[in-house]
Design a protein around this motif. Sequence first.
Motif, PDB file in Angstrom:
ATOM      1  N   MET A 179       0.834  -1.198   0.000  1.00 45.78           N
ATOM      2  CA  MET A 179       0.000   0.000   0.000  1.00 45.78           C
ATOM      3  C   MET A 179       0.874   1.255   0.000  1.00 45.78           C
ATOM      4  O   MET A 179       0.596   2.219  -0.708  1.00 45.78           O
ATOM      5  N   LEU A 180       1.937   1.245   0.818  1.00 49.83           N
ATOM      6  CA  LEU A 180       2.842   2.402   0.846  1.00 49.83           C
ATOM      7  C   LEU A 180       3.418   2.635  -0.547  1.00 49.83           C
ATOM      8  O   LEU A 180       3.537   3.760  -1.021  1.00 49.83           O
ATOM      9  N   TRP A 181       3.767   1.516  -1.184  1.00 49.04           N
ATOM     10  CA  TRP A 181       4.327   1.579  -2.531  1.00 49.04           C
ATOM     11  C   TRP A 181       3.300   2.172  -3.503  1.00 49.04           C
ATOM     12  O   TRP A 181       3.600   3.048  -4.298  1.00 49.04           O
ATOM     13  N   THR A 182       2.062   1.674  -3.420  1.00 52.69           N
ATOM     14  CA  THR A 182       1.025   2.134  -4.343  1.00 52.69           C
ATOM     15  C   THR A 182       0.689   3.596  -4.089  1.00 52.69           C
ATOM     16  O   THR A 182       0.442   4.357  -5.021  1.00 52.69           O
ATOM     17  N   VAL A 183       0.671   3.996  -2.812  1.00 56.56           N
ATOM     18  CA  VAL A 183       0.410   5.400  -2.489  1.00 56.56           C
ATOM     19  C   VAL A 183       1.448   6.269  -3.196  1.00 56.56           C
ATOM     20  O   VAL A 183       1.125   7.304  -3.779  1.00 56.56           O
ATOM     21  N   GLU A 184       2.690   5.787  -3.203  1.00 52.18           N
ATOM     22  CA  GLU A 184       3.729   6.598  -3.836  1.00 52.18           C
ATOM     23  C   GLU A 184       3.595   6.629  -5.354  1.00 52.18           C
ATOM     24  O   GLU A 184       3.728   7.690  -5.966  1.00 52.18           O
ATOM     25  N   VAL A 185       3.337   5.476  -5.977  1.00 51.31           N
ATOM     26  CA  VAL A 185       3.354   5.453  -7.443  1.00 51.31           C
ATOM     27  C   VAL A 185       2.034   5.874  -8.081  1.00 51.31           C
ATOM     28  O   VAL A 185       2.000   6.206  -9.253  1.00 51.31           O
ATOM     29  N   SER A 186       0.946   5.876  -7.307  1.00 48.56           N
ATOM     30  CA  SER A 186      -0.355   6.166  -7.933  1.00 48.56           C
ATOM     31  C   SER A 186      -0.710   7.646  -7.846  1.00 48.56           C
ATOM     32  O   SER A 186      -1.874   8.006  -7.830  1.00 48.56           O
ATOM     33  N   ARG A 187       0.292   8.497  -7.784  1.00 53.06           N
ATOM     34  CA  ARG A 187      -0.025   9.911  -7.637  1.00 53.06           C
ATOM     35  C   ARG A 187      -0.639  10.486  -8.903  1.00 53.06           C
ATOM     36  O   ARG A 187      -1.360  11.448  -8.876  1.00 53.06           O
ATOM     37  N   GLY A 188      -0.281   9.860 -10.048  1.00 50.06           N
ATOM     38  CA  GLY A 188      -0.774  10.381 -11.324  1.00 50.06           C
ATOM     39  C   GLY A 188      -2.264  10.153 -11.509  1.00 50.06           C
ATOM     40  O   GLY A 188      -2.912   9.447 -10.746  1.00 50.06           O
ATOM     41  N   LYS A 189      -2.800  10.761 -12.527  1.00 53.38           N
ATOM     42  CA  LYS A 189      -4.230  10.610 -12.831  1.00 53.38           C
ATOM     43  C   LYS A 189      -4.426   9.368 -13.691  1.00 53.38           C
ATOM     44  O   LYS A 189      -3.571   8.999 -14.480  1.00 53.38           O
ATOM     45  N   MET A 190      -5.574   8.714 -13.506  1.00 49.50           N
ATOM     46  CA  MET A 190      -5.871   7.552 -14.319  1.00 49.50           C
ATOM     47  C   MET A 190      -7.044   7.886 -15.229  1.00 49.50           C
ATOM     48  O   MET A 190      -7.948   8.613 -14.846  1.00 49.50           O
ATOM     49  N   SER A 191      -7.037   7.344 -16.439  1.00 54.73           N
ATOM     50  CA  SER A 191      -8.197   7.552 -17.293  1.00 54.73           C
ATOM     51  C   SER A 191      -8.783   6.194 -17.664  1.00 54.73           C
ATOM     52  O   SER A 191      -8.052   5.260 -17.973  1.00 54.73           O
ATOM     53  N   ILE A 192     -10.092   6.115 -17.587  1.00 56.06           N
ATOM     54  CA  ILE A 192     -10.760   4.839 -17.811  1.00 56.06           C
ATOM     55  C   ILE A 192     -11.403   4.825 -19.187  1.00 56.06           C
ATOM     56  O   ILE A 192     -12.093   5.767 -19.565  1.00 56.06           O
ATOM     57  N   SER A 193     -11.152   3.748 -19.940  1.00 55.61           N
ATOM     58  CA  SER A 193     -11.795   3.621 -21.250  1.00 55.61           C
ATOM     59  C   SER A 193     -13.241   3.185 -21.071  1.00 55.61           C
ATOM     60  O   SER A 193     -13.619   2.641 -20.032  1.00 55.61           O
ATOM     61  N   GLN A 194     -14.028   3.404 -22.102  1.00 59.94           N
ATOM     62  CA  GLN A 194     -15.426   2.977 -22.057  1.00 59.94           C
ATOM     63  C   GLN A 194     -15.550   1.631 -22.758  1.00 59.94           C
ATOM     64  O   GLN A 194     -14.863   1.374 -23.737  1.00 59.94           O
ATOM     65  N   ALA A 195     -16.426   0.793 -22.262  1.00 62.84           N
ATOM     66  CA  ALA A 195     -16.706  -0.460 -22.959  1.00 62.84           C
ATOM     67  C   ALA A 195     -18.206  -0.658 -23.006  1.00 62.84           C
ATOM     68  O   ALA A 195     -18.877  -0.522 -21.996  1.00 62.84           O
TER      69      ALA A 195
END
Lengths: 501, 165
Positions: A220-236
């Motif tokens: 979780m600590l690792w993910t907190v650090e690397v997930s700072r960027g924005k995510m975009s979700i595709s549509q299906a």
Amino acid sequence: MEILNLLAGGFAIVFEPLNLALVVFGCAIGLFVGAMPGLGSVNGVAILLPMTFLVPPESAIIFLAALYYGAMYGGAISSIMLGIPGASTAVATTFDGRPLALQGKADVALIAAAVASFVGGTISVVLFTLFAPPLAEIALTFGSPEIFALMVLAFATFIGLGGDDIPKTLFSIFIGLAMSAVGLDIISGQPRLIFFGLPGFYHGINFLVLAIGIYGIGEMLWTVEVSRGKMSISQATMSLRRIIDGVIGLKSSIKTMLMGSFLGYFVGILPAAGATPGSLMAYGVAKTISKDPGSFGKGNVDGVVAPEAANNAASTGAMLPMLTLGIPGSPTTAILLGGMVIWGLEPGPLLFVEHSDFVWGLIASLYAANLFALLINVAFIPAFIWVLRMPFTILAPIIFVLCIVGGYAPTQDMHDVWLMLIFGIVGYLMRKLDYPLAPAVLAIVLGPLAEPALRQSLLISNGSFAIFFERPFAGVIMVIALGLLVLPVLQKMVRYARRPA
Amino acid sequence: MRRAEFVMAVVMALFSLYLMWKSAELPVGWIPEEGPGGGAFPFWLGAGMLVCTLWILLRWFRRTSEVSRSIEAYFDSRALTLFLIVGGALTVMIGSIHLVGVYGAVPLFLAFYMRFLGRHGWPTTGAVALSTPIVAFFFFEIALNITLPKGLTEPLFYPLYDIFL
């Protein structure tokens, strides 16, 4: 056919209402865990294992195995929709799954992933059913030297095939084994390694404390650090029509699916390899044998099919050595193995004799989990995509809380919770420096089995290490293990020799 | 990265030495009729760890490993702040479990994390922070019969025990 009878008995266990419900529930949780970036099967199994104390061991392992399976399906969802692998096992799925989604063909990719996972899962479970009983029979003749040799082999695969920094891999193995030695010495009964005289160390370090520390808090600590960027979700967009078209369109990928399944299964059996390298290798092979290798990486369905068939097949493959030899084939199965010890089941070939119900129930549950994971996956793809929008700042604190109460539950000692926090933080700091941590988790699970095997072997031989080479099975295993240990050195020499002068 | 790699290897080397010294409290040699002494297994593992850390340091010195060449920061300032906040919050939560118990510490941690790190509104924050301990109570205390630590809040649970247990 004795196997068919045993398997039928297993299905009778799986179709008990509680177990069937747990299979469905496990698949659903697995799909969720697999789909969430930062969480994979190993995290889900580690964090939720303490929660399974609620049900009997047979049901608990059925639930966890279903979760393991579901996670392999789920990983593809975020690989395709977010372009971020939901679990390391789905990294290869992003290569072609993401381009497909960007071309507006997310549904094609999702269905290809689901069907390939099903095929990979089914082929591997059949292989498993055929291979497991004879392997267990051979393993029944094993004594301490053979068991210790197998463990050396398991660790050697990390060095020969793991691809990580060698001294750091070795260090990880040693520290995991050393942590398993804390507590009372099994042979003399004397207290050992009681750090700072703290009474909490007398009951030893439960493997879950290390596993949840690393795969829960550290991850979780690792993910907190690397997930700072924005995510975009595709549509299906999904409809029955499109699903059927998608499945029919996969006819040309059957060869790739079969290749991925067999490759994944055999790679999965190796302790260090498992689903992640299995799926990457399958991707590589699919590209090599393809008529149109140039289209890989730009949205080729075969590029989704191969790794997805392989990662499901590998997860079943990893269970083969766990059940028959007592040596886990992956970090997730290492935790399952540790769970079996907590439930009072001694892992290894004797399980097939003494707890045949347990083993066949588990095997039958893999067939069932495979089917349910496919159905739930296809039916609820929109729901999983919706869940992926859940902000990480809600999920992360809940997981932290789950880790803490889950770490407390097995021993009910706050000492273990503190230790877990320390392992989580130190593990995270070490991971940033490329220390592989999976070998340590495998080591703390195997440690309590490896040490007596080593000591008893040396007692038989009166202190001579030659015993590991004189017995036929042990000798062969040790030679393979040594071969793996020198493999990186050989590779280096070959590279050196080929270097342009 | 380079400095962190060095510090980590040195710290782990010291830990290996401590482990070896601690293992030597039990016999590490051969005991006739009994095999290797109780301290032998961890002692040699500690020795193995020490050799590995020296190997890591050698690679650090010769700059052969990837991290020892990396000029990237081990922590950039943003990552460090996040790590300190999250790690600190976890430490405070575990510490306060001793004082106010799981049912006091968990909602506070959830509220802090969601409100100040996640910037979620109070309704969402409140719903998660309050429902999690209730679910935990029913799951652990009632279904699993595992008593979670309650610290000072223990008396508040007496009526609940009367109802459910």
